[in-house]
Design a protein around this motif. Structure first.
Motif, mmCIF file in Angstrom:
data_model
loop_
_atom_site.group_PDB
_atom_site.id
_atom_site.type_symbol
_atom_site.label_atom_id
_atom_site.label_comp_id
_atom_site.label_asym_id
_atom_site.label_seq_id
_atom_site.Cartn_x
_atom_site.Cartn_y
_atom_site.Cartn_z
ATOM 1 N N ILE A 1 0.726 -1.144 0.035
ATOM 2 C CA ILE A 1 0.069 -0.108 0.007
ATOM 3 C C ILE A 1 0.874 1.278 0.043
ATOM 4 O O ILE A 1 0.464 1.999 -0.877
ATOM 5 N N LEU A 2 1.962 1.318 0.691
ATOM 6 C CA LEU A 2 2.760 2.380 0.718
ATOM 7 C C LEU A 2 3.596 2.612 -0.554
ATOM 8 O O LEU A 2 3.917 3.707 -0.754
ATOM 9 N N GLY A 3 3.831 1.522 -1.289
ATOM 10 C CA GLY A 3 4.386 1.805 -2.495
ATOM 11 C C GLY A 3 5.730 2.654 -2.572
ATOM 12 O O GLY A 3 6.590 2.509 -1.853
ATOM 13 N N ASP A 4 5.648 3.546 -3.578
ATOM 14 C CA ASP A 4 7.072 4.267 -3.897
ATOM 15 C C ASP A 4 7.148 5.377 -2.653
ATOM 16 O O ASP A 4 8.216 5.930 -2.646
ATOM 17 N N ALA A 5 6.229 5.696 -1.981
ATOM 18 C CA ALA A 5 6.377 6.600 -1.004
ATOM 19 C C ALA A 5 7.255 5.910 0.267
ATOM 20 O O ALA A 5 7.677 6.853 1.062
ATOM 21 N N LEU A 6 7.521 4.840 0.319
ATOM 22 C CA LEU A 6 8.246 4.191 1.299
ATOM 23 C C LEU A 6 9.615 4.130 1.073
ATOM 24 O O LEU A 6 10.211 3.711 -0.119
ATOM 25 N N HIS A 7 10.446 4.532 1.920
ATOM 26 C CA HIS A 7 11.993 4.454 1.926
ATOM 27 C C HIS A 7 12.685 3.441 2.804
ATOM 28 O O HIS A 7 13.767 2.810 2.401
ATOM 29 N N ALA A 8 11.994 3.002 3.935
ATOM 30 C CA ALA A 8 12.425 1.893 4.783
ATOM 31 C C ALA A 8 11.621 1.391 5.576
ATOM 32 O O ALA A 8 10.571 2.268 6.109
ATOM 33 N N SER A 9 11.743 0.421 6.484
ATOM 34 C CA SER A 9 10.722 -0.222 7.497
ATOM 35 C C SER A 9 11.535 -1.189 8.329
ATOM 36 O O SER A 9 12.747 -1.506 8.132
ATOM 37 N N ASP A 10 10.643 -1.451 9.427
ATOM 38 C CA ASP A 10 11.164 -2.337 10.357
ATOM 39 C C ASP A 10 10.171 -2.786 11.016
ATOM 40 O O ASP A 10 8.879 -2.253 10.928
ATOM 41 N N VAL A 11 10.256 -3.961 11.946
ATOM 42 C CA VAL A 11 9.263 -4.457 12.806
ATOM 43 C C VAL A 11 9.873 -4.506 14.141
ATOM 44 O O VAL A 11 10.820 -5.116 14.209
ATOM 45 N N LEU A 12 9.023 -3.898 15.284
ATOM 46 C CA LEU A 12 9.620 -4.498 16.491
ATOM 47 C C LEU A 12 8.709 -5.431 17.185
ATOM 48 O O LEU A 12 7.552 -5.180 17.404
ATOM 49 N N VAL A 13 9.208 -6.442 17.401
ATOM 50 C CA VAL A 13 8.266 -7.732 17.865
ATOM 51 C C VAL A 13 8.169 -7.624 19.256
ATOM 52 O O VAL A 13 9.075 -7.406 19.980
ATOM 53 N N SER A 14 6.899 -7.857 19.942
ATOM 54 C CA SER A 14 6.779 -7.818 21.146
ATOM 55 C C SER A 14 7.121 -9.015 21.813
ATOM 56 O O SER A 14 6.933 -10.143 21.362
ATOM 57 N N THR A 15 7.809 -8.925 23.045
ATOM 58 C CA THR A 15 7.944 -10.386 23.614
ATOM 59 C C THR A 15 7.193 -10.784 24.710
ATOM 60 O O THR A 15 7.311 -11.917 25.416
ATOM 61 N N ARG A 16 6.519 -9.602 25.288
ATOM 62 C CA ARG A 16 5.836 -9.892 26.416
ATOM 63 C C ARG A 16 4.319 -8.847 26.371
ATOM 64 O O ARG A 16 4.657 -7.548 25.772
ATOM 65 N N ILE A 17 3.286 -8.950 27.063
ATOM 66 C CA ILE A 17 2.423 -7.831 26.965
ATOM 67 C C ILE A 17 2.781 -7.060 28.238
ATOM 68 O O ILE A 17 3.061 -7.477 29.201
ATOM 69 N N LEU A 18 2.483 -5.538 28.115
ATOM 70 C CA LEU A 18 2.617 -4.945 29.164
ATOM 71 C C LEU A 18 1.210 -4.433 29.462
ATOM 72 O O LEU A 18 0.246 -4.300 28.930
ATOM 73 N N LYS A 19 1.139 -4.112 31.050
ATOM 74 C CA LYS A 19 0.008 -3.594 31.338
ATOM 75 C C LYS A 19 -0.508 -2.342 30.361
ATOM 76 O O LYS A 19 0.219 -1.482 30.533
ATOM 77 N N LYS A 20 -1.708 -2.481 30.286
ATOM 78 C CA LYS A 20 -2.391 -1.159 29.342
ATOM 79 C C LYS A 20 -3.348 -0.460 30.348
ATOM 80 O O LYS A 20 -4.508 -1.033 30.707
ATOM 81 N N THR A 21 -3.062 0.738 30.647
ATOM 82 C CA THR A 21 -4.107 1.603 31.400
ATOM 83 C C THR A 21 -4.043 2.973 30.768
ATOM 84 O O THR A 21 -2.852 3.326 30.156
ATOM 85 N N GLY A 22 -5.151 3.652 30.946
ATOM 86 C CA GLY A 22 -5.031 4.968 30.544
ATOM 87 C C GLY A 22 -4.610 5.720 31.904
ATOM 88 O O GLY A 22 -4.029 5.333 32.984
ATOM 89 N N LEU A 23 -4.949 7.118 31.731
ATOM 90 C CA LEU A 23 -4.668 8.101 32.840
ATOM 91 C C LEU A 23 -5.427 7.699 34.161
ATOM 92 O O LEU A 23 -6.514 7.429 33.767
ATOM 93 N N ARG A 24 -4.779 7.710 35.214
ATOM 94 C CA ARG A 24 -5.597 7.407 36.651
ATOM 95 C C ARG A 24 -5.515 8.480 37.416
ATOM 96 O O ARG A 24 -4.341 9.119 37.696
ATOM 97 N N LEU A 25 -6.722 9.024 37.578
ATOM 98 C CA LEU A 25 -6.817 10.208 38.704
ATOM 99 C C LEU A 25 -6.779 9.554 40.007
ATOM 100 O O LEU A 25 -7.248 8.375 40.443
ATOM 101 N N ARG A 26 -5.921 10.399 40.875
ATOM 102 C CA ARG A 26 -6.067 10.164 42.294
ATOM 103 C C ARG A 26 -7.379 10.574 42.930
ATOM 104 O O ARG A 26 -8.038 11.507 42.746
ATOM 105 N N LYS A 27 -7.798 9.722 43.797
ATOM 106 C CA LYS A 27 -8.866 9.915 44.537
ATOM 107 C C LYS A 27 -8.392 11.209 45.652
ATOM 108 O O LYS A 27 -7.600 11.212 46.169
ATOM 109 N N ARG A 28 -9.700 12.134 45.502
ATOM 110 C CA ARG A 28 -9.465 13.103 46.724
ATOM 111 C C ARG A 28 -9.534 12.608 47.798
ATOM 112 O O ARG A 28 -10.634 11.829 48.216
ATOM 113 N N GLY A 29 -8.588 13.002 48.762
ATOM 114 C CA GLY A 29 -8.916 12.392 50.042
ATOM 115 C C GLY A 29 -9.566 13.529 51.009
ATOM 116 O O GLY A 29 -10.085 13.285 51.931
#
Length: 161
Positions: A133-161
């Motif tokens: 798909i990238l065709g002639d616009a592509l100059h180079a590429s690579d792939v970074l392969v995962s070796t494990r899954i990392l915890k996926k979380t978004g922003l966490r607000l601290r509860k107001r005390g």
């Protein structure tokens, strides 16, 4: 937009995910003593203002059998990246696709696309489809392969005390 107490309570209630019930917004609203309409209206306002970007599922790809995961990285012509990024991001096997600034001279890649597969060969096949798909616009590429899954979380607000 400034968060008021109710908006902050909504974010705190949702930051760990929606409950797995038939009507999750109704349940969250009830837990906050709000109507479902008030909850969804406030969520829409927070999204429109940029306070929240999205509410989305974050699947565990390993549990779905997708154990060969690769962040494909591409050096694409800058004047074509918006058009090509949209095409790559629309592919059913790409879970997220985005532009990043280059860090020359060490890092030449400006387009990133996460690809999941059940084998390394499947990831490479999908990578080849992107390359086509990238065709002639592509100059180079690579792939970074995962070796494990990392915890996926978004922003966490601290509860107001």
């Amino acid at each position: 937009m400034t968060l008021d107490t109710t908006d902050r309570q909504i974010i705190e209630a949702l930051q760990s995910g929606l409950p797995l019930v038939a009507e999750p917004y109704a349940e969250v609203a009830a837990s906050l003593n709000l109507s479902e309409d008030v909850l969804t209206t406030r969520l829409a306002a927070m999204k429109a203002s940029g306070v929240i970007r999205r509410i989305a599922a974050a699947p565990n790809h390993y549990k779905l059998g997708m154990t060969a995961n690769g962040m494909t990285v591409w050096d694409v012509e800058d004047d074509k990246i918006a058009e090509l990024g949209a095409l790559i991001g629309a592919l059913p096997f790409v879970t997220h696709c985005y532009e990043r600034p280059r860090a020359l001279p060490d890092w030449r890649y400006n387009l990133f696309a996460m690809v999941h597969g059940s084998s390394r060969e499947e990831v490479e096949e999908k990578r080849a489809r992107i390359k086509d798909i990238l065709g002639d616009a592509l100059h180079a590429s690579d792939v970074l392969v995962s070796t494990r899954i990392l915890k996926k979380t978004g922003l966490r607000l601290r509860k107001r005390g």
